[in-house]
Design an enzyme around this catalytic site. Structure first.
Site, PDB file in Angstrom:
ATOM      1  N   GLU A  98      -3.239   0.758   1.541  1.00 61.85           N
ATOM      2  CA  GLU A  98      -2.855   1.982   0.819  1.00 61.85           C
ATOM      3  C   GLU A  98      -3.690   2.191  -0.439  1.00 61.85           C
ATOM      4  OE1 GLU A  98       1.295   1.631  -0.354  1.00 61.85           O
ATOM      5  OE2 GLU A  98       1.045  -0.429  -1.028  1.00 61.85           O
ATOM      6  N   HIS A 154       9.653  -0.757  -5.175  1.00 56.86           N
ATOM      7  CA  HIS A 154      10.071   0.509  -5.795  1.00 56.86           C
ATOM      8  C   HIS A 154      11.587   0.712  -5.820  1.00 56.86           C
ATOM      9  CE1 HIS A 154       5.966   1.773  -6.267  1.00 56.86           C
ATOM     10  NE2 HIS A 154       5.720   1.680  -4.973  1.00 56.86           N
ATOM     11  N   ASP A 196       0.693   6.273  -1.354  1.00 52.30           N
ATOM     12  CA  ASP A 196      -0.415   5.620  -2.058  1.00 52.30           C
ATOM     13  C   ASP A 196      -1.735   5.872  -1.323  1.00 52.30           C
ATOM     14  OD1 ASP A 196       0.522   4.365  -4.467  1.00 52.30           O
ATOM     15  OD2 ASP A 196       1.704   3.013  -3.225  1.00 52.30           O
TER      16      ASP A 196
HETATM   17  C1  3PY Z   1       3.739   4.549  -0.027  1.00 56.08           C
HETATM   18  O1  3PY Z   1       4.002   5.687   0.403  1.00 56.08           O
HETATM   19  O2  3PY Z   1       2.722   4.297  -0.695  1.00 56.08           O
HETATM   20  C2  3PY Z   1       4.646   3.454   0.224  1.00 56.08           C
HETATM   21  O3  3PY Z   1       4.356   2.352  -0.152  1.00 56.08           O
HETATM   22  C3  3PY Z   1       5.936   3.752   0.910  1.00 56.08           C
HETATM   23  O4  3PY Z   1       6.993   3.137   0.250  1.00 56.08           O
HETATM   24 MG    MG Z   2       2.864   2.304  -1.627  1.00 55.23          MG
END
Ligand code: 3PY
Ligand code: MG
Length: 266
Positions: free
Chosen positions: A147, A46, A173
Protein backbone atom coordinates in the site's frame (compact mmCIF):
# COMPACT_ATOMS: atom_id res chain seq x y z
CA UNK A 1 -3.27 -28.55 17.14
CA UNK A 2 -6.33 -26.65 15.89
CA UNK A 3 -5.83 -26.19 12.15
CA UNK A 4 -6.01 -22.83 10.44
CA UNK A 5 -9.30 -22.95 8.55
CA UNK A 6 -8.24 -20.18 6.16
CA UNK A 7 -5.29 -22.27 4.99
CA UNK A 8 -7.65 -25.18 4.41
CA UNK A 9 -10.04 -23.01 2.36
CA UNK A 10 -7.17 -21.62 0.32
CA UNK A 11 -5.75 -25.08 -0.40
CA UNK A 12 -9.19 -26.01 -1.76
CA UNK A 13 -9.10 -22.89 -3.97
CA UNK A 14 -11.92 -21.23 -2.03
CA UNK A 15 -12.20 -17.60 -0.89
CA UNK A 16 -12.40 -16.56 2.75
CA UNK A 17 -14.58 -13.55 3.52
CA UNK A 18 -14.04 -11.52 6.66
CA UNK A 19 -14.56 -8.37 8.62
CA UNK A 20 -12.56 -5.82 10.56
CA UNK A 21 -13.09 -4.90 14.20
CA UNK A 22 -12.40 -1.31 15.21
CA UNK A 23 -14.55 -1.17 18.34
CA UNK A 24 -12.68 -2.20 21.53
CA UNK A 25 -15.28 -4.54 23.00
CA UNK A 26 -15.97 -8.26 23.37
CA UNK A 27 -19.68 -7.91 22.63
CA UNK A 28 -19.22 -6.37 19.19
CA UNK A 29 -16.45 -8.91 18.46
CA UNK A 30 -18.65 -11.82 19.50
CA UNK A 31 -21.63 -10.46 17.56
CA UNK A 32 -19.53 -10.08 14.41
CA UNK A 33 -18.25 -13.64 14.95
CA UNK A 34 -21.82 -14.93 14.71
CA UNK A 35 -22.59 -13.46 11.28
CA UNK A 36 -21.23 -16.17 8.96
CA UNK A 37 -17.88 -14.55 8.14
CA UNK A 38 -14.80 -16.79 7.88
CA UNK A 39 -12.33 -14.48 9.63
CA UNK A 40 -12.24 -11.39 11.77
CA UNK A 41 -9.35 -8.99 12.06
CA UNK A 42 -8.83 -7.01 15.23
CA UNK A 43 -7.46 -3.75 13.83
CA UNK A 44 -4.75 -2.47 16.14
CA UNK A 45 -3.45 -0.10 13.47
CA UNK A 46 -6.46 2.15 12.91
CA UNK A 47 -9.09 0.66 15.22
CA UNK A 48 -9.51 2.17 18.71
CA UNK A 49 -8.00 -1.01 20.12
CA UNK A 50 -5.16 -1.64 22.56
CA UNK A 51 -3.54 -4.95 23.58
CA UNK A 52 -5.65 -5.16 26.74
CA UNK A 53 -8.75 -4.80 24.52
CA UNK A 54 -7.50 -7.25 21.89
CA UNK A 55 -6.91 -10.21 24.23
CA UNK A 56 -10.53 -10.54 25.47
CA UNK A 57 -11.75 -9.85 21.92
CA UNK A 58 -9.72 -12.86 20.74
CA UNK A 59 -11.39 -14.93 23.47
CA UNK A 60 -14.81 -13.66 22.31
CA UNK A 61 -14.09 -14.63 18.69
CA UNK A 62 -12.95 -18.09 19.81
CA UNK A 63 -16.46 -18.88 21.06
CA UNK A 64 -16.94 -19.62 17.33
CA UNK A 65 -15.02 -21.29 14.48
CA UNK A 66 -14.12 -17.88 13.01
CA UNK A 67 -10.39 -17.50 12.34
CA UNK A 68 -8.92 -14.71 14.51
CA UNK A 69 -6.47 -12.32 12.85
CA UNK A 70 -4.80 -9.17 14.22
CA UNK A 71 -3.62 -6.21 12.19
CA UNK A 72 -0.63 -4.97 14.13
CA UNK A 73 0.04 -1.22 14.29
CA UNK A 74 3.37 -1.55 12.49
CA UNK A 75 5.96 -4.07 11.28
CA UNK A 76 7.39 -4.48 14.75
CA UNK A 77 8.43 -8.00 15.87
CA UNK A 78 7.43 -7.64 19.54
CA UNK A 79 3.87 -6.62 18.63
CA UNK A 80 3.56 -9.43 16.06
CA UNK A 81 4.73 -11.96 18.65
CA UNK A 82 2.36 -10.63 21.33
CA UNK A 83 -0.58 -10.87 18.92
CA UNK A 84 0.27 -14.49 18.09
CA UNK A 85 0.88 -15.35 21.77
CA UNK A 86 -2.61 -14.06 22.55
CA UNK A 87 -4.12 -16.50 20.05
CA UNK A 88 -4.25 -14.71 16.71
CA UNK A 89 -3.91 -17.27 13.92
CA UNK A 90 -2.38 -14.69 11.63
CA UNK A 91 -1.16 -11.13 11.49
CA UNK A 92 -1.73 -8.45 8.88
CA UNK A 93 1.36 -6.25 8.74
CA UNK A 94 0.82 -2.76 7.29
CA UNK A 95 3.00 -0.74 4.90
CA UNK A 96 5.48 -3.43 3.87
CA UNK A 97 7.64 -1.82 1.20
CA UNK A 98 10.47 -4.20 0.27
CA UNK A 99 11.96 -7.68 0.66
CA UNK A 100 13.80 -6.85 3.91
CA UNK A 101 10.58 -5.63 5.52
CA UNK A 102 8.66 -8.69 4.33
CA UNK A 103 11.40 -10.94 5.73
CA UNK A 104 11.23 -9.10 9.06
CA UNK A 105 7.48 -9.76 9.28
CA UNK A 106 7.86 -13.44 8.33
CA UNK A 107 10.68 -14.00 10.84
CA UNK A 108 8.57 -12.62 13.70
CA UNK A 109 5.85 -15.18 12.88
CA UNK A 110 8.13 -18.28 12.94
CA UNK A 111 10.04 -20.00 15.71
CA UNK A 112 13.79 -20.71 15.35
CA UNK A 113 15.39 -22.03 13.22
CA UNK A 114 12.96 -20.59 10.63
CA UNK A 115 12.52 -17.25 12.36
CA UNK A 116 13.01 -15.22 15.51
CA UNK A 117 9.69 -15.73 17.30
CA UNK A 118 10.26 -16.10 21.04
CA UNK A 119 8.57 -18.95 22.90
CA UNK A 120 5.61 -18.09 25.16
CA UNK A 121 2.23 -18.85 23.55
CA UNK A 122 0.30 -18.09 26.74
CA UNK A 123 -3.25 -17.98 25.39
CA UNK A 124 -2.35 -19.34 21.95
CA UNK A 125 -1.64 -22.82 23.36
CA UNK A 126 -5.02 -22.85 25.12
CA UNK A 127 -6.76 -21.96 21.88
CA UNK A 128 -4.48 -23.91 19.53
CA UNK A 129 -3.67 -26.96 21.62
CA UNK A 130 -0.85 -28.39 23.74
CA UNK A 131 1.26 -29.18 20.65
CA UNK A 132 1.03 -25.53 19.50
CA UNK A 133 4.78 -24.88 19.22
CA UNK A 134 5.33 -28.01 17.14
CA UNK A 135 2.93 -26.92 14.38
CA UNK A 136 2.56 -23.15 14.78
CA UNK A 137 5.00 -22.25 11.99
CA UNK A 138 2.76 -24.05 9.49
CA UNK A 139 -0.52 -22.66 10.77
CA UNK A 140 0.16 -18.97 11.57
CA UNK A 141 -0.47 -16.65 8.64
CA UNK A 142 1.96 -13.90 7.76
CA UNK A 143 -0.05 -11.45 5.68
CA UNK A 144 1.83 -8.39 4.46
CA UNK A 145 0.20 -5.26 3.08
CA UNK A 146 1.18 -3.61 -0.18
CA UNK A 147 0.00 0.00 0.00
CA UNK A 148 3.02 2.29 -0.38
CA UNK A 149 4.73 3.72 -3.47
CA UNK A 150 7.86 1.69 -2.74
CA UNK A 151 5.76 -1.42 -2.11
CA UNK A 152 4.05 -1.02 -5.50
CA UNK A 153 7.42 -0.63 -7.18
CA UNK A 154 8.86 -3.66 -5.34
CA UNK A 155 5.77 -5.91 -5.31
CA UNK A 156 7.62 -8.71 -7.09
CA UNK A 157 10.23 -9.04 -4.31
CA UNK A 158 7.60 -8.72 -1.57
CA UNK A 159 5.20 -11.29 -3.00
CA UNK A 160 8.02 -13.77 -3.65
CA UNK A 161 9.45 -13.55 -0.12
CA UNK A 162 9.46 -17.09 1.32
CA UNK A 163 6.99 -17.42 4.19
CA UNK A 164 4.58 -14.73 3.02
CA UNK A 165 1.18 -16.44 2.98
CA UNK A 166 -0.92 -13.61 1.59
CA UNK A 167 -0.52 -10.07 0.27
CA UNK A 168 -3.23 -7.68 1.43
CA UNK A 169 -4.02 -4.50 -0.46
CA UNK A 170 -4.93 -1.42 1.58
CA UNK A 171 -7.00 0.44 -1.04
CA UNK A 172 -6.88 3.90 0.49
CA UNK A 173 -3.17 3.98 1.25
CA UNK A 174 -2.62 2.48 -2.18
CA UNK A 175 -4.66 5.34 -3.66
CA UNK A 176 -2.56 7.92 -1.80
CA UNK A 177 0.60 6.20 -3.05
CA UNK A 178 -0.74 6.58 -6.60
CA UNK A 179 -1.51 10.27 -6.12
CA UNK A 180 -5.27 9.66 -5.88
CA UNK A 181 -7.79 10.58 -3.14
CA UNK A 182 -8.02 7.89 -0.41
CA UNK A 183 -11.22 6.24 -1.64
CA UNK A 184 -12.30 2.69 -0.80
CA UNK A 185 -14.03 0.57 -3.51
CA UNK A 186 -11.99 2.46 -6.06
CA UNK A 187 -12.72 2.44 -9.80
CA UNK A 188 -9.96 4.82 -10.89
CA UNK A 189 -8.21 3.11 -13.82
CA UNK A 190 -4.76 3.65 -12.22
CA UNK A 191 -5.97 2.01 -9.00
CA UNK A 192 -7.68 -0.86 -10.82
CA UNK A 193 -4.54 -1.53 -12.87
CA UNK A 194 -2.36 -1.65 -9.73
CA UNK A 195 -4.79 -3.96 -7.93
CA UNK A 196 -4.82 -6.25 -10.98
CA UNK A 197 -1.02 -6.24 -11.07
CA UNK A 198 -0.84 -7.34 -7.41
CA UNK A 199 -3.34 -10.13 -8.15
CA UNK A 200 -1.36 -11.28 -11.19
CA UNK A 201 1.93 -11.22 -9.23
CA UNK A 202 0.35 -13.24 -6.41
CA UNK A 203 -0.99 -15.78 -8.91
CA UNK A 204 2.46 -16.29 -10.44
CA UNK A 205 4.02 -16.89 -7.01
CA UNK A 206 1.09 -18.95 -5.66
CA UNK A 207 0.51 -16.48 -2.85
CA UNK A 208 -3.03 -15.58 -1.74
CA UNK A 209 -4.19 -12.12 -2.85
CA UNK A 210 -6.24 -10.24 -0.25
CA UNK A 211 -8.42 -7.16 -0.71
CA UNK A 212 -10.24 -4.73 1.55
CA UNK A 213 -13.69 -3.45 0.54
CA UNK A 214 -16.71 -1.70 1.99
CA UNK A 215 -19.53 -3.48 0.17
CA UNK A 216 -20.83 -6.83 -1.01
CA UNK A 217 -20.72 -5.46 -4.57
CA UNK A 218 -16.95 -5.03 -4.51
CA UNK A 219 -16.40 -8.12 -2.35
CA UNK A 220 -18.19 -10.17 -5.03
CA UNK A 221 -16.15 -8.51 -7.77
CA UNK A 222 -12.86 -9.39 -6.06
CA UNK A 223 -13.96 -12.97 -5.29
CA UNK A 224 -14.87 -13.40 -8.96
CA UNK A 225 -11.47 -12.01 -9.97
CA UNK A 226 -9.67 -14.59 -7.82
CA UNK A 227 -8.91 -12.81 -4.55
CA UNK A 228 -9.05 -15.48 -1.84
CA UNK A 229 -9.19 -13.19 1.17
CA UNK A 230 -11.69 -10.34 1.00
CA UNK A 231 -12.89 -8.02 3.72
CA UNK A 232 -16.63 -7.28 3.44
CA UNK A 233 -17.23 -4.77 6.20
CA UNK A 234 -16.19 -3.58 9.65
CA UNK A 235 -18.16 -3.45 12.91
CA UNK A 236 -18.35 0.36 12.94
CA UNK A 237 -19.30 0.57 9.24
CA UNK A 238 -22.02 -2.09 9.55
CA UNK A 239 -23.53 -0.36 12.57
CA UNK A 240 -23.47 3.12 11.13
CA UNK A 241 -24.63 2.11 7.62
CA UNK A 242 -27.57 0.11 8.95
CA UNK A 243 -28.85 2.85 11.27
CA UNK A 244 -28.36 5.58 8.65
CA UNK A 245 -30.31 3.53 6.10
CA UNK A 246 -33.16 2.95 8.57
CA UNK A 247 -33.20 6.63 9.55
CA UNK A 248 -33.42 7.51 5.85
CA UNK A 249 -36.59 5.43 5.43
CA UNK A 250 -38.66 7.35 7.99
CA UNK A 251 -41.11 10.04 7.02
CA UNK A 252 -42.82 12.73 9.12
CA UNK A 253 -39.66 13.32 11.14
CA UNK A 254 -36.48 15.33 10.56
CA UNK A 255 -33.28 13.47 11.52
CA UNK A 256 -30.92 15.36 13.77
CA UNK A 257 -27.69 16.38 12.06
CA UNK A 258 -25.31 15.23 14.81
CA UNK A 259 -22.71 17.94 14.27
CA UNK A 260 -25.26 20.74 14.49
CA UNK A 261 -25.91 20.83 18.24
CA UNK A 262 -27.51 24.06 19.52
CA UNK A 263 -24.89 26.65 20.46
CA UNK A 264 -25.06 29.80 22.52
CA UNK A 265 -24.50 32.87 20.35
CA UNK A 266 -21.81 35.36 21.40
C1 3PY B 1 -6.12 1.03 3.51
O1 3PY B 1 -7.14 1.31 2.86
O2 3PY B 1 -5.02 1.59 3.32
C2 3PY B 1 -6.17 0.03 4.56
O3 3PY B 1 -5.16 -0.26 5.14
C3 3PY B 1 -7.49 -0.56 4.90
O4 3PY B 1 -7.68 -0.58 6.27
MG1 MG C 1 -3.61 1.14 4.95
Amino acid sequence: MRLNRLKQLWREGKPAIGGFLSIPHTLSAEMMAHTGLDWLCIDMQHGCIDYSDAVPMLAAISTTAVTPIVRVPWNEPSMIMKALDAGAYGVIVPMVSNRAEAERAVAACRYPPRGIRSNGPNRAALYGGADYQKHADNEMLCIVMIETAEGIEKMEEIVSTPGVDAVYIGPTDLALALGLPPVMDNDDPKHVATVNKVLETCRRHKVVAAMHTMSSKYTQRYIDQGFQMVMLTADRIAMSNFVKAEVGKLTGWTPLVPTEAPRRNG
